[in-house]
Design a protein around this motif. Structure first.
Motif, PDB file in Angstrom:
ATOM      1  N   ALA A 139       0.842  -1.206   0.000  1.00 44.42           N
ATOM      2  CA  ALA A 139       0.000   0.000   0.000  1.00 44.42           C
ATOM      3  C   ALA A 139       0.873   1.250   0.000  1.00 44.42           C
ATOM      4  O   ALA A 139       0.598   2.216  -0.724  1.00 44.42           O
ATOM      5  N   ALA A 140       1.927   1.240   0.808  1.00 44.13           N
ATOM      6  CA  ALA A 140       2.824   2.400   0.875  1.00 44.13           C
ATOM      7  C   ALA A 140       3.536   2.617  -0.453  1.00 44.13           C
ATOM      8  O   ALA A 140       3.649   3.750  -0.935  1.00 44.13           O
ATOM      9  N   ALA A 141       4.003   1.528  -1.067  1.00 40.74           N
ATOM     10  CA  ALA A 141       4.713   1.635  -2.343  1.00 40.74           C
ATOM     11  C   ALA A 141       3.791   2.156  -3.440  1.00 40.74           C
ATOM     12  O   ALA A 141       4.157   3.059  -4.202  1.00 40.74           O
ATOM     13  N   THR A 142       2.597   1.584  -3.532  1.00 42.49           N
ATOM     14  CA  THR A 142       1.634   2.000  -4.558  1.00 42.49           C
ATOM     15  C   THR A 142       1.267   3.468  -4.405  1.00 42.49           C
ATOM     16  O   THR A 142       1.275   4.234  -5.372  1.00 42.49           O
ATOM     17  N   ALA A 143       0.940   3.861  -3.186  1.00 39.64           N
ATOM     18  CA  ALA A 143       0.494   5.229  -2.930  1.00 39.64           C
ATOM     19  C   ALA A 143       1.584   6.246  -3.259  1.00 39.64           C
ATOM     20  O   ALA A 143       1.338   7.234  -3.956  1.00 39.64           O
ATOM     21  N   CYS A 144       2.781   6.006  -2.755  1.00 39.81           N
ATOM     22  CA  CYS A 144       3.862   6.989  -2.960  1.00 39.81           C
ATOM     23  C   CYS A 144       4.298   7.063  -4.412  1.00 39.81           C
ATOM     24  O   CYS A 144       4.655   8.132  -4.902  1.00 39.81           O
ATOM     25  N   LEU A 145       4.264   5.933  -5.103  1.00 41.65           N
ATOM     26  CA  LEU A 145       4.642   5.925  -6.508  1.00 41.65           C
ATOM     27  C   LEU A 145       3.668   6.767  -7.336  1.00 41.65           C
ATOM     28  O   LEU A 145       4.069   7.570  -8.181  1.00 41.65           O
ATOM     29  N   ILE A 146       2.376   6.594  -7.099  1.00 42.21           N
ATOM     30  CA  ILE A 146       1.354   7.271  -7.898  1.00 42.21           C
ATOM     31  C   ILE A 146       1.207   8.742  -7.500  1.00 42.21           C
ATOM     32  O   ILE A 146       1.075   9.624  -8.355  1.00 42.21           O
ATOM     33  N   LEU A 147       1.238   9.001  -6.186  1.00 45.10           N
ATOM     34  CA  LEU A 147       1.034  10.376  -5.726  1.00 45.10           C
ATOM     35  C   LEU A 147       2.191  11.299  -6.097  1.00 45.10           C
ATOM     36  O   LEU A 147       2.010  12.516  -6.207  1.00 45.10           O
ATOM     37  N   ASP A 148       3.355  10.728  -6.301  1.00 48.39           N
ATOM     38  CA  ASP A 148       4.497  11.561  -6.703  1.00 48.39           C
ATOM     39  C   ASP A 148       4.482  11.747  -8.224  1.00 48.39           C
ATOM     40  O   ASP A 148       5.340  11.262  -8.936  1.00 48.39           O
ATOM     41  N   SER A 149       3.461  12.452  -8.687  1.00 49.46           N
ATOM     42  CA  SER A 149       3.368  12.758 -10.125  1.00 49.46           C
ATOM     43  C   SER A 149       3.099  14.236 -10.398  1.00 49.46           C
ATOM     44  O   SER A 149       3.833  14.831 -11.203  1.00 49.46           O
ATOM     45  N   PRO A 150       2.108  14.894  -9.760  1.00 51.56           N
ATOM     46  CA  PRO A 150       1.940  16.325 -10.034  1.00 51.56           C
ATOM     47  C   PRO A 150       3.180  17.172  -9.739  1.00 51.56           C
ATOM     48  O   PRO A 150       3.456  18.127 -10.468  1.00 51.56           O
ATOM     49  N   PRO A 151       3.972  16.834  -8.712  1.00 47.28           N
ATOM     50  CA  PRO A 151       5.139  17.694  -8.433  1.00 47.28           C
ATOM     51  C   PRO A 151       6.354  17.414  -9.313  1.00 47.28           C
ATOM     52  O   PRO A 151       7.318  18.179  -9.275  1.00 47.28           O
TER      53      PRO A 151
END
Length: 545
Positions: A139-151
């Motif tokens: 869950a942590a890997a998936t979330a951080c990978l995807i959320l780190d896109s707009p910046p």
């Protein structure tokens, strides 16, 4: 035909990782072998060049491997010292709701770190931090990978956006552009508009995916929809500062400023109970952790919050001081370079590492060395930390060595007697020719391919911005618009990039789960793409860009 043949190694990679669920440490050596064969027998490269670029790729992976090792070492040290347990307690004190923690750490903190450091650093820091808060590693890997896109397009003090402009500085005068800084500011604004439009959607998609996966009812909406008010608040705060800085200041401070403000705003809102869901959602097995704590050695209940956060504060301070050009330290830090030129006598086959500028060494490893006496760790504890970190890195090392080697052959396969473009450019041109008048819908995909291959929005921009620019000239499409799409495509491409996926799997201790992570990231990428195109076409229609 050239484009199709060039795509074979990528197709093999996707089939074996996603279809067969083979770990990347086995897949990427196979993919590397396939591109060597294509290079030798189809592109007619000679063995000397293939070998030289393979070695160059191996050396090129060192930067990324050091970042991963430094992040793993830092997290293992914090766990051994008991600092991570204290940080976990702080976030539980702000909110025990895992969804709120995900927004604050996975999005706000990640955006700030991306703005300061970039190049894969945010997931390396934020994913282990979420694991410390009770998140399952996947869950942590998936979330951080995807959320780190707009910046991402404004990561490392705006490096991707600035690189796209700098690579065109000799070409821009041909279309009447004489003020590079003004054009760079226009590109910053155009890039920010599309990415800002996706903020709300990307956070909600991640919340839906995570809560569905780890809830008994397996619903996409039951536990994610109550977060809509809080996510809207987060989006407004982030996007307002993101767009203002992009429009009036420039790319260097966009993600840093927006991320920093978002962290403080969301923490304040969560502590005040502003717009938070009434019901608390936790991962199974983590319910009411504060009620079951015991005074074991690992708990370290007496550690102060400042002491627990000191390593992260030192990291943030270092990154801000050394990444913002106006401070004056960036030039000094980047002037220390170890380089190897013309490897095996092949011109262009070279390696350069700015070792003081590598986050894995400085500040990660540096902060770990400072923290050992700071936390009073014993020699046997330090030995265990290093041993555990090395074991976690092993699988990722194999994958990244051959992943980078494959990329370098893709990039430099223009060294052939046939006069053909490199395989990478051949694929991009093939898609451009196929798209024709619909090229605007393909432009971000080319940016994504670059990020998928290189693991970097910056390198994708350096490789493909000139191609995008020339295509825009031929098709009479606004140049800023097309280059912005390239820039944005590289940003959202980071979430499906094989090298980033390998890195975050290594950092979170789930090596071998790369195929599952690619599957999990595929739907968000599709949604991102649709939202991005809708936003950019709408912005053009209404004269926003």
């Amino acid at each position: 035909m050239l484009a199709l043949v060039a795509a074979i190694p990528i197709i093999i990679t996707i089939i074996l990782t996603v279809g067969v669920n083979m770990p990347a440490k086995k897949v990427l050596p196979i993919a590397w072998l396939s591109i060597c064969l294509i290079g030798l027998f189809y592109w007619q490269m000679d063995m000397l060049h293939v070998t030289a670029y393979t070695i160059t790729g191996f050396l090129g992976s060192i930067d990324t491997l050091l970042i991963i090792f430094g992040a793993i070492l830092l997290m293992n040290m914090l766990n051994e010292a008991g600092a991570m347990h204290r940080i976990e307690a702080m976030f539980n004190g702000i909110s025990e709701d895992a969804r709120i923690q995900l927004v604050i750490v996975g999005y706000g903190l990640s955006a700030f770190i991306e703005g300061a450091a970039g190049f894969g650093t945010p997931p390396a820091i934020c994913a282990p931090l979420l694991i410390g808060l009770g998140f399952p590693p996947m869950a942590a890997a998936t979330a951080c990978l995807i959320l780190d896109s707009p910046p991402v397009s404004f990561g490392a003090a705006g490096t991707p956006t600035n690189s796209a402009a700098e690579i065109l500085k000799d070409t821009l005068p041909t279309i009447g552009v004489t003020d590079l800084e003004a054009w760079k500011l226009d590109l910053s604004w155009a890039s920010a508009v599309g990415l800002a439009a996706g903020t709300f959607f990307v956070i909600m998609v991640v919340l839906a995916l995570v809560t569905r996966q780890y809830s008994e009812d397996k619903s996409f909406f039951k536990h994610s929809l109550p977060m809509v008010p809080f996510v809207l608040f987060t989006t407004v705060v982030f996007d307002v500062f993101y767009l203002i800085v992009a429009k009036f200041i420039g790319s260097e401070l966009v993600s840093i400023c927006a991320g920093a403000v978002t962290i403080f705003a969301t923490i304040g809102a969560a502590k005040a109970g502003f717009l938070v869901p009434k019901d608390i959602w936790r991962f199974p097995g983590t319910e009411r952790k504060t009620e079951t704590k015991t005074d074991t050695k690992e708990d370290k209940p007496s550690m102060s919050l400042l002491k627990a956060w000191t390593p992260y504060l030192l990291i943030a301070l270092w990154l801000v001081l050394t990444r913002i050009p106006e401070i004056g330290l960036k030039g000094i830090i980047t002037s220390f370079v170890f380089s190897m030129n013309n490897i095996m006598g092949v011109e262009g086959a070279g390696f350069a590492m700015k070792y003081f500028n590598n986050p894995g060494l400085f500040p990660f490893v540096l902060v770990v060395l400072i923290s050992i006496p700071f936390y009073g760790l014993r020699g046997d504890q330090v030995k265990d930390i290093v041993k555990k970190s090395y074991n976690q890195l092993y699988g990722a090392t194999i994958a990244l060595l051959f992943g980078f080697a494959m990329v370098y052959i893709y990039r430099y396969s223009n060294a052939n007697p046939l006069g053909w473009d490199s395989m990478l450019v051949a694929m991009a041109k093939g898609m451009a020719d196929l798209a024709g008048a619909n090229y605007v819908f393909v432009a971000p995909f080319i940016g994504t391919i670059g990020a998928f291959m290189f693991g970097s929005n910056t390198v994708s921009n350096i490789m493909f911005t000139p191609l995008q620019f020339e295509t825009a000239t031929i098709l009479n499409i606004p140049h800023v618009f097309i280059v912005a799409l390239q820039n944005q495509g590289g940003a959202i491409g980071n979430i499906v990039c094989i090298n980033n996926i390998v890195a975050v799997c290594a950092t979170t201790g789930i090596i071998g789960a790369e195929g599952k992570l690619i599957k999990a990231a595929s739907l968000p990428w599709v949604i991102w793409y649709i939202v991005l195109m809708a936003a950019m076409l709408g912005a053009v229609a209404f004269g926003i860009i």
